[in-house]
Scaffold this motif. Structure first.
Motif, mmCIF file in Angstrom:
data_model
loop_
_atom_site.group_PDB
_atom_site.id
_atom_site.type_symbol
_atom_site.label_atom_id
_atom_site.label_comp_id
_atom_site.label_asym_id
_atom_site.label_seq_id
_atom_site.Cartn_x
_atom_site.Cartn_y
_atom_site.Cartn_z
ATOM 1 N N ARG A 67 0.845 -1.193 0.000
ATOM 2 C CA ARG A 67 0.000 0.000 0.000
ATOM 3 C C ARG A 67 0.885 1.250 0.000
ATOM 4 N NH1 ARG A 67 -2.819 2.346 4.882
ATOM 5 N NH2 ARG A 67 -4.614 3.548 4.147
ATOM 6 N N MET A 123 -2.693 1.496 -4.356
ATOM 7 C CA MET A 123 -2.555 2.952 -4.268
ATOM 8 C C MET A 123 -3.661 3.574 -3.423
ATOM 9 S SD MET A 123 0.081 4.278 -5.887
ATOM 10 C CE MET A 123 -0.411 5.933 -6.370
ATOM 11 N N VAL A 125 -5.591 7.351 -2.685
ATOM 12 C CA VAL A 125 -5.797 8.685 -3.239
ATOM 13 C C VAL A 125 -6.122 9.658 -2.110
ATOM 14 C CG1 VAL A 125 -6.554 7.798 -5.464
ATOM 15 C CG2 VAL A 125 -8.264 8.278 -3.705
ATOM 16 N N ALA A 135 -8.267 12.236 -8.001
ATOM 17 C CA ALA A 135 -8.292 10.769 -8.063
ATOM 18 C C ALA A 135 -8.380 10.301 -9.508
ATOM 19 C CB ALA A 135 -9.460 10.227 -7.249
ATOM 20 N N LEU A 139 -5.429 8.159 -11.565
ATOM 21 C CA LEU A 139 -5.859 6.914 -12.202
ATOM 22 C C LEU A 139 -5.537 6.945 -13.693
ATOM 23 C CD1 LEU A 139 -7.385 4.211 -12.290
ATOM 24 C CD2 LEU A 139 -9.515 5.521 -12.480
ATOM 25 N N CYS A 142 -1.839 6.489 -14.212
ATOM 26 C CA CYS A 142 -1.350 5.144 -13.925
ATOM 27 C C CYS A 142 -1.870 4.088 -14.902
ATOM 28 C CB CYS A 142 -1.742 4.735 -12.505
ATOM 29 S SG CYS A 142 -0.799 5.550 -11.204
ATOM 30 N N ASN A 143 -3.123 4.193 -15.317
ATOM 31 C CA ASN A 143 -3.767 3.033 -15.936
ATOM 32 C C ASN A 143 -4.211 3.204 -17.379
ATOM 33 O OD1 ASN A 143 -3.447 1.879 -13.424
ATOM 34 N ND2 ASN A 143 -5.564 1.239 -13.201
ATOM 35 N N VAL A 165 -2.706 -0.473 -11.955
ATOM 36 C CA VAL A 165 -3.041 -0.618 -10.538
ATOM 37 C C VAL A 165 -4.510 -1.016 -10.417
ATOM 38 C CG1 VAL A 165 -3.090 0.484 -8.282
ATOM 39 C CG2 VAL A 165 -1.341 1.139 -9.953
ATOM 40 N N TRP A 168 -7.393 0.308 -5.086
ATOM 41 C CA TRP A 168 -7.237 1.713 -4.714
ATOM 42 C C TRP A 168 -7.964 1.982 -3.405
ATOM 43 C CZ3 TRP A 168 -4.726 5.391 -7.927
ATOM 44 C CH2 TRP A 168 -4.334 4.903 -9.179
ATOM 45 N N CYS A 169 -7.285 2.678 -2.493
ATOM 46 C CA CYS A 169 -7.891 3.110 -1.231
ATOM 47 C C CYS A 169 -8.452 4.518 -1.411
ATOM 48 C CB CYS A 169 -6.852 3.124 -0.110
ATOM 49 S SG CYS A 169 -6.093 1.537 0.221
ATOM 50 N N LEU A 206 -11.987 -1.914 -11.341
ATOM 51 C CA LEU A 206 -11.135 -1.570 -10.197
ATOM 52 C C LEU A 206 -11.667 -2.210 -8.924
ATOM 53 C CD1 LEU A 206 -10.553 2.240 -10.792
ATOM 54 C CD2 LEU A 206 -8.974 0.373 -11.318
ATOM 55 N N LEU A 208 -12.015 -1.232 -5.076
ATOM 56 C CA LEU A 208 -11.975 0.020 -4.325
ATOM 57 C C LEU A 208 -12.264 -0.220 -2.850
ATOM 58 C CD1 LEU A 208 -13.868 2.295 -6.878
ATOM 59 C CD2 LEU A 208 -11.400 1.901 -6.657
#
Length: 502
Positions: A67, A123, A125, A135, A139, A142-143, A165, A168-169, A206, A208
């Motif tokens: 994380r 990851m 945010v 956010a 994203l 990264c993606n 990724v 995601w938190c 994703l 989440l």
């Protein structure tokens, strides 16, 4: 000698072992990143400045996910400060840990480190000082493969392929008044729902994580989860749980039973999530990401530098762990495993230097704390399915938990190889315990190995000069006769018993 017994059967399982149970956590806090995973002056540093000796121990530890970048740090973090040419990146004040963040390591560097270490990135945010748009930006960076402003900037910065990724938190510990941008449950629940909804417009698959309570001791615990999930249930997959434990006032007996609190915490979060599910008449189940857990002596080490100082990578939260701490860490892993039906991910906080199993000297040596060993061996040998465990054990009284089982344990079974692994702790302060394991439902097993972490001095600590003396040692008492395994568990000990098919 007092004895406990455990009955196992391959037909009665809890859940598959989730590899994400063996995650960890890298936050821009203290020396976790700088002089931890990243130390360009170190003799083993690679072309990106990452210590190869740290990467090797991370792999030996068996970490599966990491994380990043926080933690409290993320609630004030501007992720775009950490991309592009390093010489152009701004230094910023980190209000969470009263430090200066140079942004030498950012998203792209961390992703490169993950690939080198063989771990999955997870990851977080910033929903403290920022929100939905930021956010979406990170994203996209990264993606998304290419063709947009942020994805093309990633490519220009040297990473052609998306980072990909999945997990995601949505913020961190937003229930905590200490958090930058702290919110009420209503405020956070709405923001989490809107952020999750928007992120799924970019990538529907994703995974989440909504912020649950920072601790089961929070005044809002339970009500927070209920409110947040009522708002965000359809859009998230997990709710987080965080818990730290330490010995208080010399009460070792209660400390050794810390997993009882984790058990109750998990059960309460599950009950709350399921109550929301029932009230909303929904079908999917929300599972738990226990993405911060460890032993942490919160009052023993400085948590922030002096108010007139904003150093880079100060020495913070560098707890020095003993044998009892390692036994508790092993027991907390037992709790996480036995709740694998609903705990699908977890993160030991943290990985290097900061309340960590791995310690480094800047530019110098590396060593393993006592807590390294139960994590590494559980990650290595917990394979296949978690078995339903019927455990019968003597009890004793503790000041914090009342009547407490002296032995705790869990077992896993690998249907492919037939191997069984039993993980057990003896919480007695003074007495050996015999553990008998009924294995008659399994065919052709033999004892392959038994390892125990214990010491006559429960407060003994590993050091940079000697991290071997307190490593687990072979337990020669282990036998298997007539379908029953037997092993002696010393006081204040953690043990793994491995049985394999002939």
């Amino acid at each position: 000698m007092p004895h406990a017994s455990m009955s196992l059967n391959p037909a009665f399982t809890v859940s598959p072992v989730h590899r994400r149970t063996f995650g960890s956590f890298v936050e821009h806090l203290g020396r976790c990143v700088y002089t931890g995973i990243h130390d360009p002056s170190h003799p083993t540093a690679d072309e990106d400045g990452f210590r190869k000796d740290v990467i090797q121990l991370v792999q030996d530890l068996g970490v599966t996910t990491v994380r990043y970048p926080g933690g409290n740090f993320v609630s004030g973090y501007r992720w775009e400060d950490g991309i592009g040419p390093v010489e152009d990146r701004p230094a910023r004040l980190d209000l969470a840990w009263h430090s200066t963040e140079p942004n030498t390591v950012g998203v792209d560097e961390f992703m490169r480190w993950c690939r080198k270490a063989g771990v999955e990135p997870m990851m977080a945010v910033n929903l403290g000082t920022r929100g939905v748009q930021e956010a979406l930006d990170v994203l996209e960076y990264c993606n998304v493969e290419s063709g947009t402003a942020w994805s093309d900037l990633r490519r220009a910065n040297g990473t052609a392929e998306p980072h990909g990724v999945r997990m995601w938190c949505l913020g961190n510990e937003m229930d905590g008044p200490w958090q930058i941008g702290h919110k009420t449950a209503d405020e956070y629940g709405r923001l989490a729902a809107e952020t999750a909804r928007a992120m799924r417009m970019v990538q529907p698959d994703l995974e989440l994580v909504a912020c649950g309570s920072s601790s089961s001791a929070m005044p809002t615990f339970g009500a927070w989860e209920s409110t947040v999930l009522t708002e965000a249930y359809e859009f998230v997959d997990y709710v987080s749980a965080h818990a730290y434990y330490f010995e208080e006032d010399g009460d070792l007996a209660s400390f050794l039973a810390s997993a009882m609190n984790m058990d109750a915490f998990i059960d309460d979060v599950v009950a709350t999530a399921d109550a929301v599910r029932a009230a909303r008449k929904l079908t999917k189940r929300i599972n738990i990401s226990f993405d911060e857990w460890n032993v942490w002596y919160q009052h023993a080490a400085p948590s922030v530098p002096p108010k007139d100082s904003w150093p880079v990578a100060p020495v913070l939260l560098e707890d020095h762990y003993n044998v009892a701490d390692a036994v508790v860490v092993g027991n907390l892993l037992i709790s996480l495993l036995r709740h694998s039906d609903r705990v699908h991910a977890a993160s030991l906080a943290q990985l290097v230097n900061v309340i960590a199993p791995i310690m480094t000297e800047p530019g110098g040596r590396i060593w393993r704390q006592t807590t390294f060993h139960p994590f590494a061996l559980t990650s290595r040998y917990a394979v296949g399915e978690v078995l339903h465990t019927e455990l019968r054990t003597p009890t004793h009284e503790t000041a914090k938990f009342g009547e407490t089982p002296l032995v705790d344990g869990v077992a896993t079974h690998d249907p492919e190889s037939g191997a069984v692994a039993v993980f057990a702790v003896n919480r007695s302060l003074t007495e050996d315990m015999t553990l008998e394991v009924d294995l008659r439902a399994f065919e052709g097993l033999r004892v392959e190995e038994a390892l125990t972490l214990a010491n006559p001095d429960a407060y003994a600590r590993a050091t940079v000069d000697d991290d071997e003396t307190l490593a687990p040692r072979p337990n020669t008492s282990a036998v298997l006769e007539g379908g029953t395994g037997r092993i002696t568990l010393p006081p204040v000990s953690w043990t793994v018993l491995r049985l394999v098919r002939d």
